[in-house]
Structures are given as structure tokens and as C-alpha cells.
Design a protein around this motif. Structure first.
Motif, PDB file in Angstrom:
ATOM      1  N   MET A   1       0.857  -1.204   0.000  1.00 50.50           N
ATOM      2  CA  MET A   1       0.000   0.000   0.000  1.00 50.50           C
ATOM      3  C   MET A   1       0.883   1.240   0.000  1.00 50.50           C
ATOM      4  SD  MET A   1      -3.160   1.214   0.200  1.00 50.50           S
ATOM      5  CE  MET A   1      -4.157  -0.081   0.925  1.00 50.50           C
ATOM      6  N   SER A   2       0.688   2.111  -0.950  1.00 50.48           N
ATOM      7  CA  SER A   2       1.480   3.326  -1.015  1.00 50.48           C
ATOM      8  C   SER A   2       1.039   4.324   0.036  1.00 50.48           C
ATOM      9  CB  SER A   2       1.351   3.956  -2.411  1.00 50.48           C
ATOM     10  OG  SER A   2       1.878   5.248  -2.411  1.00 50.48           O
ATOM     11  N   GLN A   3       1.993   4.824   0.807  1.00 53.97           N
ATOM     12  CA  GLN A   3       1.664   5.831   1.815  1.00 53.97           C
ATOM     13  C   GLN A   3       1.362   7.177   1.163  1.00 53.97           C
ATOM     14  OE1 GLN A   3       5.071   6.727   4.254  1.00 53.97           O
ATOM     15  NE2 GLN A   3       6.488   6.590   2.540  1.00 53.97           N
ATOM     16  N   HIS A   4       1.663   7.283  -0.128  1.00 55.36           N
ATOM     17  CA  HIS A   4       1.480   8.569  -0.805  1.00 55.36           C
ATOM     18  C   HIS A   4       0.046   8.798  -1.254  1.00 55.36           C
ATOM     19  CE1 HIS A   4       5.879   9.224  -1.206  1.00 55.36           C
ATOM     20  NE2 HIS A   4       5.894   7.909  -1.224  1.00 55.36           N
ATOM     21  N   THR A   5      -0.682   7.757  -1.607  1.00 57.11           N
ATOM     22  CA  THR A   5      -1.950   7.951  -2.300  1.00 57.11           C
ATOM     23  C   THR A   5      -3.155   7.436  -1.551  1.00 57.11           C
ATOM     24  OG1 THR A   5      -1.745   5.839  -3.420  1.00 57.11           O
ATOM     25  CG2 THR A   5      -0.749   7.744  -4.507  1.00 57.11           C
ATOM     26  N   GLY A   6      -2.975   6.523  -0.617  1.00 52.30           N
ATOM     27  CA  GLY A   6      -4.108   5.947   0.088  1.00 52.30           C
ATOM     28  C   GLY A   6      -4.788   4.843  -0.685  1.00 52.30           C
ATOM     29  N   VAL A  27      13.289   2.315  -9.403  1.00 50.44           N
ATOM     30  CA  VAL A  27      12.558   1.095  -9.045  1.00 50.44           C
ATOM     31  C   VAL A  27      12.854   0.705  -7.605  1.00 50.44           C
ATOM     32  CG1 VAL A  27      12.433  -1.402  -9.472  1.00 50.44           C
ATOM     33  CG2 VAL A  27      12.296   0.198 -11.383  1.00 50.44           C
ATOM     34  N   SER A  28      14.115   0.793  -7.207  1.00 46.25           N
ATOM     35  CA  SER A  28      14.482   0.491  -5.815  1.00 46.25           C
ATOM     36  C   SER A  28      13.788   1.444  -4.859  1.00 46.25           C
ATOM     37  CB  SER A  28      16.005   0.579  -5.647  1.00 46.25           C
ATOM     38  OG  SER A  28      16.652  -0.411  -6.404  1.00 46.25           O
ATOM     39  N   HIS A  29      13.682   2.724  -5.240  1.00 48.38           N
ATOM     40  CA  HIS A  29      12.997   3.698  -4.388  1.00 48.38           C
ATOM     41  C   HIS A  29      11.524   3.343  -4.233  1.00 48.38           C
ATOM     42  CE1 HIS A  29      11.870   7.465  -2.533  1.00 48.38           C
ATOM     43  NE2 HIS A  29      11.018   7.715  -3.524  1.00 48.38           N
ATOM     44  N   LEU A  30      10.866   2.995  -5.326  1.00 47.40           N
ATOM     45  CA  LEU A  30       9.450   2.620  -5.246  1.00 47.40           C
ATOM     46  C   LEU A  30       9.249   1.401  -4.358  1.00 47.40           C
ATOM     47  CD1 LEU A  30       8.327   3.092  -8.967  1.00 47.40           C
ATOM     48  CD2 LEU A  30       7.621   4.479  -7.011  1.00 47.40           C
ATOM     49  N   ARG A  31      10.105   0.422  -4.516  1.00 47.39           N
ATOM     50  CA  ARG A  31       9.974  -0.794  -3.706  1.00 47.39           C
ATOM     51  C   ARG A  31      10.239  -0.512  -2.233  1.00 47.39           C
ATOM     52  NH1 ARG A  31      12.817  -4.745  -8.252  1.00 47.39           N
ATOM     53  NH2 ARG A  31      10.859  -5.252  -9.352  1.00 47.39           N
ATOM     54  N   SER A  32      11.100   0.474  -1.950  1.00 48.51           N
ATOM     55  CA  SER A  32      11.333   0.847  -0.550  1.00 48.51           C
ATOM     56  C   SER A  32      10.090   1.475   0.075  1.00 48.51           C
ATOM     57  CB  SER A  32      12.511   1.827  -0.457  1.00 48.51           C
ATOM     58  OG  SER A  32      12.149   3.132  -0.888  1.00 48.51           O
ATOM     59  N   LEU A  33       9.181   1.980  -0.769  1.00 46.72           N
ATOM     60  CA  LEU A  33       7.911   2.547  -0.309  1.00 46.72           C
ATOM     61  C   LEU A  33       6.808   1.490  -0.292  1.00 46.72           C
ATOM     62  CD1 LEU A  33       7.967   5.903  -2.334  1.00 46.72           C
ATOM     63  CD2 LEU A  33       8.630   5.555   0.052  1.00 46.72           C
ATOM     64  N   LEU A 132       4.039  10.783  -7.445  1.00 47.03           N
ATOM     65  CA  LEU A 132       3.220   9.961  -6.549  1.00 47.03           C
ATOM     66  C   LEU A 132       2.275  10.816  -5.702  1.00 47.03           C
ATOM     67  CD1 LEU A 132       5.876   7.423  -5.229  1.00 47.03           C
ATOM     68  CD2 LEU A 132       3.806   6.826  -6.500  1.00 47.03           C
ATOM     69  N   ASN A 133       2.744  11.957  -5.237  1.00 49.22           N
ATOM     70  CA  ASN A 133       2.020  12.748  -4.244  1.00 49.22           C
ATOM     71  C   ASN A 133       0.944  13.671  -4.822  1.00 49.22           C
ATOM     72  OD1 ASN A 133       3.306  11.844  -1.904  1.00 49.22           O
ATOM     73  ND2 ASN A 133       5.011  13.280  -2.181  1.00 49.22           N
ATOM     74  N   THR A 134       1.070  14.039  -6.091  1.00 47.38           N
ATOM     75  CA  THR A 134       0.247  15.113  -6.639  1.00 47.38           C
ATOM     76  C   THR A 134      -1.058  14.589  -7.219  1.00 47.38           C
ATOM     77  OG1 THR A 134       2.253  16.343  -7.213  1.00 47.38           O
ATOM     78  CG2 THR A 134       0.191  17.057  -8.244  1.00 47.38           C
ATOM     79  N   PRO A 135      -2.194  14.980  -6.665  1.00 48.48           N
ATOM     80  CA  PRO A 135      -3.482  14.585  -7.254  1.00 48.48           C
ATOM     81  C   PRO A 135      -3.802  15.435  -8.486  1.00 48.48           C
ATOM     82  CG  PRO A 135      -3.683  15.174  -4.908  1.00 48.48           C
ATOM     83  CD  PRO A 135      -2.371  15.686  -5.400  1.00 48.48           C
ATOM     84  N   PHE A 136      -4.664  14.918  -9.313  1.00 52.02           N
ATOM     85  CA  PHE A 136      -5.189  15.661 -10.454  1.00 52.02           C
ATOM     86  C   PHE A 136      -5.883  16.943  -9.958  1.00 52.02           C
ATOM     87  CE2 PHE A 136      -8.786  15.909 -13.708  1.00 52.02           C
ATOM     88  CZ  PHE A 136      -7.988  16.514 -14.681  1.00 52.02           C
ATOM     89  N   LYS A 137      -5.643  18.052 -10.674  1.00 52.81           N
ATOM     90  CA  LYS A 137      -6.262  19.366 -10.423  1.00 52.81           C
ATOM     91  C   LYS A 137      -5.732  20.065  -9.167  1.00 52.81           C
ATOM     92  CE  LYS A 137     -10.531  18.054 -10.222  1.00 52.81           C
ATOM     93  NZ  LYS A 137     -12.004  18.140 -10.089  1.00 52.81           N
ATOM     94  N   SER A 138      -4.671  19.563  -8.584  1.00 50.91           N
ATOM     95  CA  SER A 138      -4.146  20.211  -7.377  1.00 50.91           C
ATOM     96  C   SER A 138      -3.330  21.449  -7.755  1.00 50.91           C
ATOM     97  CB  SER A 138      -3.277  19.233  -6.599  1.00 50.91           C
ATOM     98  OG  SER A 138      -2.186  18.817  -7.393  1.00 50.91           O
ATOM     99  N   PRO A 139      -3.101  22.363  -6.810  1.00 53.25           N
ATOM    100  CA  PRO A 139      -2.245  23.518  -7.098  1.00 53.25           C
ATOM    101  C   PRO A 139      -0.878  23.064  -7.593  1.00 53.25           C
ATOM    102  CG  PRO A 139      -3.399  23.829  -5.024  1.00 53.25           C
ATOM    103  CD  PRO A 139      -3.660  22.400  -5.448  1.00 53.25           C
ATOM    104  N   CYS A 140      -0.334  23.803  -8.535  1.00 50.41           N
ATOM    105  CA  CYS A 140       0.937  23.408  -9.148  1.00 50.41           C
ATOM    106  C   CYS A 140       1.674  24.672  -9.596  1.00 50.41           C
ATOM    107  CB  CYS A 140       0.678  22.476 -10.327  1.00 50.41           C
ATOM    108  SG  CYS A 140      -0.239  23.244 -11.684  1.00 50.41           S
TER     109      CYS A 140
END
Length: 306
Positions: A1-6, A27-33, A132-140
Motif C-alpha cells: 500500500m502506497s503511503q502517498h496515495t491511500g 525502481v528500488s525507491h518505489l519498492r522501498s515505499l 506519486l504525491n500530486t493529485p489531479f487538479k491540485s495547485p501546481c
């Protein structure tokens, strides 16, 4: 489960030789998450972009897990071009962390491309985290880090449905025969075949993804050099004639219209087409091919066999 997206996210990753080191780091970074990654390894930029794009496209209707792509080449441009050839794939080449925020906020991108030449591992990890962290339509950065105005929010909402139609039969309703037609019937009338670069004389139309099914054509006199696949495959000849040599089992099969042949995974086989031939093929997984000889060697060996 990604802690970034829920919610669950699965990545499909791949790179060419210029991007493989950076891809491995990411890839190693993603797997560490604790994010699942299907690493397709290394290939030329157009092939690996196509492979990742095809898989992401086939999973766009899946809510859990959400399928995203990670690709890399020398510049990040080449892999993104070929990933973007598939419906529902929105690949963006992100050279900076801000690029990833914009790509997710504005375009709802589901594939991120990296430059193995221009981007450092540290910056790329930050960029991937933003993806990973940024939702669609969020401030950018494009919105000056402010919420989008209501009219832009409305435009972005509508863009999702409109973008999803591009590249599908929904874009061309005149091609649909009836509301109850199956997709294969819809494809048959206007079926377009693409050349198979590593097999002169061959063209193919993939009609189903994962497991892959395709209609394949070869011109008479064509040769398939000895090769193998990591998945077994069924073949039904629709028209024409061909000879298949299973070199792993020292077997020879001459096939005509209506004939069926199953070749197990890993079996090395060589093929000669006696006339223009069309056949249906279904792999037990995704399409792949590994050549075991070149065309000249195949022709020389066939001179002894036929």
C-alpha cells in the motif's frame, strides 16, 4: 500500500541502455515505499516504451491497483513518444520536480519519463515523489501554486472523458457495426496491420492484450529465423501454408488452412512460408520474442532442411 496515495498503485518500469541505471535507482525507491513494480528490464527506447505503454493501456479500467508507468532513455523523449501511442496512456517527460507536479495536476499523467543523461538520481527521486504525491487538479507551479479557478477546474473535469476517447472506436462511431458488436468484429473490417521490423515480410495486428492475441500475415517465401518466446503460444492457420521446425524437439510440421499448432514456452523454432499466409496466434502471456539466429543463418540452414 502506497503511503502517498491511500490506494494501491502498481508500476510497470523499463528503460533503454542510456536510462537503465536511473530506472534501477527509481525502481528500488518505489519498492522501498512498498509499491509493487513489474520491471521489464532494458530494451531499445521504442520497444520498451511500447511495452510499458501497452500494459498501462490495458490496465486503465482497473481501479485497484492503479497501473502507472516509469520509463527512461537518454533524453526521456523517445520512450514517451512510443508509450503515448496507446489509448489511455498519458506519458510526460519530467526533467524537474516541478514538471511532475504540473503533469499530474493538469494532464492526470499516468506514465512518467526520465532522462538518464540529464537527470541526477537525487533530483529524479524528488520528481518521482511528486508524481506519486500530486493529485489531479491540485495547485501546481503552472497555477502559481494556487487552486485552479472554477472555470479551469470544470475544463479539467471534462478533459478526462474527452481524452479517454482518443484512439478508441468511440472516436470513430461510424466504424461500429451495431451496439452488440464485439471488439474483434469491429476491428475486422478496417483492420490495419503494422510491419514487424525484425521479421521481413511480416505484419501484425494485436487484437487483445495480456494475454496477447494477434492476426499475423507473412508474404510467401518469408522466413522466421530460429527464435523462442517466454510464453507458449497457439497458432491457427487461416489461409496459406507454412513449415515449422521445432528445433528444441527435432520436430517438423507442415501447416495449411485450418491447422493448429501449440509451441511450448522456450522451444526454439524456425518457420518457412510457402505462400502468402495469415494466421491467428495467442500467447499464454504478453508478446515477446528472442532471436536465436540471424536471417542469413536461417536461410542457409533452411537450404539444408527443405
Amino acid at each position: 500500500m502506497s503511503q502517498h496515495t491511500g490506494h494501491r498503485i502498481k508500476f510497470v518500469a523499463g528503460a533503454d541502455p542510456f536510462g537503465c541505471a536511473l530506472k534501477d535507482t527509481l525502481v528500488s525507491h518505489l519498492r522501498s515505499l512498498d509499491i509493487e513494480v513489474d520491471d521489464l528490464g532494458t530494451d531499445n527506447h521504442y520497444s520498451i516504451g511500447e511495452k510499458v505503454g501497452r500494459i498501462v493501456s490495458s490496465g486503465t479500467d482497473s481501479l485497484e491497483p492503479e497501473i502507472r508507468g516509469l520509463i527512461a532513455c537518454g533524453t526521456g523523449v523517445g520512450v514517451s513518444i512510443f508509450a503515448n501511442k496507446f489509448p489511455g496512456v498519458y506519458a510526460a517527460n519530467c526533467l524537474t520536480p516541478a514538471d511532475a507536479i504540473n503533469a499530474r495536476s493538469i494532464n492526470n499523467c499516468n506514465v512518467i519519463a526520465f532522462s538518464g543523461i540529464s537527470s541526477s538520481p537525487e533530483s529524479s527521486i524528488e520528481t518521482l515523489n511528486n508524481f506519486l504525491n500530486t493529485p489531479f487538479k491540485s495547485p501546481c507551479p503552472a497555477s502559481n501554486s494556487e487552486p485552479w479557478p472554477e472555470n479551469i477546474q470544470s475544463f479539467l473535469d471534462n478533459s478526462i472523458a474527452e481524452m479517454s476517447k482518443i484512439g478508441t472506436t468511440a472516436t470513430f462511431p461510424e466504424k461500429i457495426n451495431s451496439p452488440n458488436s464485439c471488439s474483434i468484429c469491429n476491428l475486422a473490417a478496417g483492420r490495419e496491420f503494422s510491419p514487424v521490423d525484425i521479421m521481413p515480410g511480416a505484419s501484425m495486428k494485436i487484437v487483445r492484450e495480456s494475454p496477447t492475441s494477434a492476426i499475423v500475415r507473412f508474404t510467401g517465401g518469408s522466413i522466421e529465423p530460429a527464435h523462442h518466446h517466454k510464453h507458449g503460444h497457439d497458432v491457427v492457420v487461416m489461409k496459406g501454408r507454412k513449415i515449422v521446425w521445432n528445433l528444441s524437439k527435432s520436430e517438423r510440421f507442415e501447416l495449411g488452412a485450418g491447422d493448429f499448432l501449440f509451441t511450448p514456452a522456450g522451444d526454439v523454432h524456425r518457420v518457412k512460408y510457402l505462400e502468402d499466409t495469415e494466421f491467428f496466434i495467442r500467447w499464454d502471456g504478453d508478446w515477446d520474442i528472442e532471436l536465436d539466429e540471424d536471417l542469413a543463418t536461417a536461410a542457409a540452414n533452411l537450404g539444408k532442411e527443405v
